[in-house]
Write an enzyme that holds these catalytic residues in place. Structure first.
Site, PDB file in Angstrom:
ATOM      1  N   CYS A  99     -64.457  40.868 -13.432  1.00  0.00           N
ATOM      2  CA  CYS A  99     -65.525  40.531 -12.497  1.00  0.00           C
ATOM      3  C   CYS A  99     -66.336  41.764 -12.099  1.00  0.00           C
ATOM      4  O   CYS A  99     -67.351  41.653 -11.416  1.00  0.00           O
ATOM      5  CB  CYS A  99     -64.957  39.902 -11.233  1.00  0.00           C
ATOM      6  SG  CYS A  99     -63.893  38.514 -11.546  1.00  0.00           S
ATOM      7  N   CYS A 142     -67.625  36.873  -7.291  1.00  0.00           N
ATOM      8  CA  CYS A 142     -66.512  36.763  -6.365  1.00  0.00           C
ATOM      9  C   CYS A 142     -66.380  38.027  -5.524  1.00  0.00           C
ATOM     10  O   CYS A 142     -67.210  38.943  -5.605  1.00  0.00           O
ATOM     11  CB  CYS A 142     -65.233  36.520  -7.146  1.00  0.00           C
ATOM     12  SG  CYS A 142     -64.881  37.864  -8.272  1.00  0.00           S
ATOM     13  N   CYS A 179     -72.021  32.146 -16.468  1.00  0.00           N
ATOM     14  CA  CYS A 179     -70.812  32.867 -16.896  1.00  0.00           C
ATOM     15  C   CYS A 179     -70.042  33.402 -15.698  1.00  0.00           C
ATOM     16  O   CYS A 179     -69.027  34.061 -15.861  1.00  0.00           O
ATOM     17  CB  CYS A 179     -71.138  33.953 -17.914  1.00  0.00           C
ATOM     18  SG  CYS A 179     -71.957  35.386 -17.253  1.00  0.00           S
TER      19      CYS A 179
END
Lengths: 218, 400
Positions: free
Chosen positions: A129, A82, A55
């Site tokens: 994120c 990230c 995911c």
């Protein structure tokens, strides 16, 4: 959103949009604080893990706390993700250990928005994120209480409220997905989430995607 | 400020304008500024220049000047091809065949037509290398198939599709059924600098080109429209480009596109050989690192394209670390796009989500030297090692 306008931007693969990271985000991304380099002395430490590489984000958090004061003395982490995911976990580890450390109860109140504030903001579509770190932390706190035998302090709870109108939580969405709801319409049919408050729908869809990846690998 | 080496390895995103191209364009901003539609000397000068550019490009494509339609870029040309076909009365409904790895400039207009109930769409799967299978395409053909759109070379993984072979298969079908349909469109934006653009060999009816991928200017593109292929204009007005794309011609852009294509096609063999060597050196160096895999075809790929997945890490993080070292590349990871899904192209090749999230694309170009590749190969292992050290993930390669 606070961001440095002088920094080089990263252009998306579609070439359609670009964004900027704040200097604080970049600092934590390039110089991550407290990341786990040697697990050998943490075998007995409390640990929490959320997410999956499928995911796009996975975070693992270890904590040590003073048994008397219940203040966090050490917080280590590992993150697959990230720039904003890595920077958020790094900042979280600083926040729970600075100034003598948060108590476990205080740390349970830590929300993604508190971390984002300290990071000087994140680009709007990078926020997703950064929402897993605090969950990994809460999971580690539960593990800490379990390890010291304080089961009364383990909070399985009903999760985090996603839709203020219906009080639907992430746990409700998790259960709906496990019950076979694979589209937004089916989740809404079960929970009425986001019907009166469509602003929460992107978050609902993201959670659906996350749980579908977690349980069904799709 | 301290000097930092800058290595641009994102030529599939865009290229710099070649100095020789810029030099040819410059007079058309200030000296030859007339409107090609004007009935006076400055207008005629501009018209002559545009006509010469049109003729030059037509020659490269082995086509006619009146088959060239200048647009404002690759996306505009792709949209004109798709919407243009279905704007024509006879073909206003029908079936379209495309592939799972097309550029959004083709997929999005097609999906739009599906939503409007105007077309039925067959999206062909691709094999592990990113290629469609001709037999799949032939099997998908229907009497009401109006358009087939398959890209020449992929922008993300560089895989080259067998366009000429597809074109021949479609010709056979048309002959057997005595029908002019389906029309065959190919997006050749990524291929234009390196591959053969002879439309007679490719048997295409519509072909898209773009200036900014071949060292020409941004904001100019071209749609080749074979004689007899009827399109409905998407922009109406003064009737320029035989009515197919109204609006005063972007004269400097058109001059630049022609000059860029001329240069690219003239130096093709030599530059392809040089780039292929560098590409293979970079691929070999990256694959020598632990837990990596190549995305796309090992040999049938653009001479300048390298796309590799690094397991256990997320691509955007690697792009940022490389950026800090002066290496500019891109990723198919979800975190670097506006969607939550990783690259549809890499997923279509059957690669797992895990690997797609860790993909990096390096696209080489004129400026790329062998020493640049050495620098990348020297720099990247430490970055990947650091990100892997930070990552809680340790996947078993036998599953990927």
């Amino acid at each position: 959103m606070t961001s440095s306008q002088n920094s080089p931007d990263i252009v998306s693969r579609s070439g359609a949009q670009s964004w900027f990271y704040s200097d604080v985000v970049k600092d934590h991304f390039f110089n991550p604080r407290n990341f786990m380099q040697d697990e050998s002395s943490y075998a007995d430490a409390a640990m929490g893990l959320v997410g999956s590489p499928a995911c796009g984000d996975a975070m693992k958090v270890w904590i040590k706390a003073d048994p008397q004061t219940e203040r966090i003395t050490d917080c280590k982490w590992k993150t697959f993700g990230c720039g904003s995911a890595i920077a958020s976990t790094s900042m979280m580890s600083v926040m729970v250990t600075e100034n003598g450390g948060m108590t476990l109860d205080e740390a349970r109140q830590l929300k993604p928005q508190h971390i984002m504030e300290r990071l000087g903001g994140l680009p709007a579509r990078k926020i997703h994120c950064s929402v897993l770190g605090d969950k990994a932390l809460r999971s580690a706190i539960n593990d800490w209480y379990r390890r010291v035998g304080r089961l009364d302090k383990v909070e399985e709870g009903y999760g985090r409220i996603i839709d203020q109108e219906t009080k639907v939580t992430d746990k409700d969405i998790e259960h709906a997905v496990l019950d076979g709801a694979d589209t937004l319409e089916k989740v809404q049919a079960k929970l009425k989430v986001g019907i009166g408050n469509p602003a929460c729908i992107p978050e609902v869809e993201q959670l659906m995607r996350f749980y579908r990846a977690k349980y069904f690998g799709v | 400020m301290t000097y930092m080496r800058r290595i641009y390895l994102d030529h599939a995103a865009t290229t710099p304008v070649h100095p020789a191209v810029l030099k040819k364009m410059l007079p058309f901003f200030t000296q030859v500024y007339g409107n090609p539609s004007s009935f006076h000397t400055p207008g005629l000068e501009a018209k002559k220049a545009v006509d010469a550019a049109r003729k030059s490009i037509a020659e490269k494509l082995n086509a006619h000047s009146d088959e060239m339609v200048f647009c404002s870029g690759g996306t505009a040309s792709d949209n004109l091809a798709v919407h243009g076909i279905f704007g024509v009365e006879k073909a206003h409904r029908g079936h379209v065949i495309t592939s799972a790895v097309e550029h959004p400039a083709v997929l999005e207009p097609l999906q739009h037509l599906v939503k409007r109930g105007k077309i039925e769409l067959t999206v062909l799967p691709v094999d592990k290398s990113g290629k469609i299978l001709i037999k799949d395409l032939v099997a998908a053909l229907r009497p009401d198939t109006v358009l087939v759109s398959i890209m020449y070379a992929n922008n993300e993984i560089g895989t080259i599709q067998p366009i000429a072979e597809i074109g021949r298969a479609l010709l056979r079908w048309r002959k057997e059924k005595s029908t002019p349909y389906p029309y065959f469109h190919t997006d050749a934006c990524q291929a234009a600098g390196t591959l053969d653009l002879d439309v007679e060999k490719l048997h295409v009816d519509l072909l898209t080109l773009n200036g900014s991928k071949i060292y020409g200017p941004k904001g100019v593109g071209l749609l080749f429209v074979r004689r007899g292929t009827k399109l409905d204009p998407q922009i109406r007005g003064g009737g320029q480009e035989r009515g197919l794309r109204s609006g005063t011609e972007n004269v400097p852009g058109i001059i630049g596109l022609a000059a860029a294509l001329e240069l690219a096609q003239a130096n093709k063999e030599k530059e392809n050989a040089r780039l292929s060597k560098l590409r293979d050196k970079l691929i070999a160096g990256l694959l020598a690192m632990p837990k990596t895999r190549l995305n796309g075809h090992p040999t049938d790929r653009l001479p300048n394209n390298v796309n590799v997945s690094f397991m256990d890490i997320e691509g955007e993080a690697a792009v940022l670390y490389l950026d800090a070292q002066g290496i500019y590349c891109s990723t198919g990871s979800a975190c670097a796009s506006s969607s939550l899904d990783p690259s549809h192209v890499i997923l279509a090749t059957g690669v797992s989500y895990e690997a797609a999230h860790g993909s990096l694309r390096f696209t080489l170009g004129h400026s790329t030297k062998s020493s640049d590749i050495d620098y990348v190969l020297k720099t990247i292992p430490d970055i990947i090692a650091k990100l892997r050290l930070m990552s809680p993930v340790n996947l078993d390669m036998k599953h990927f």
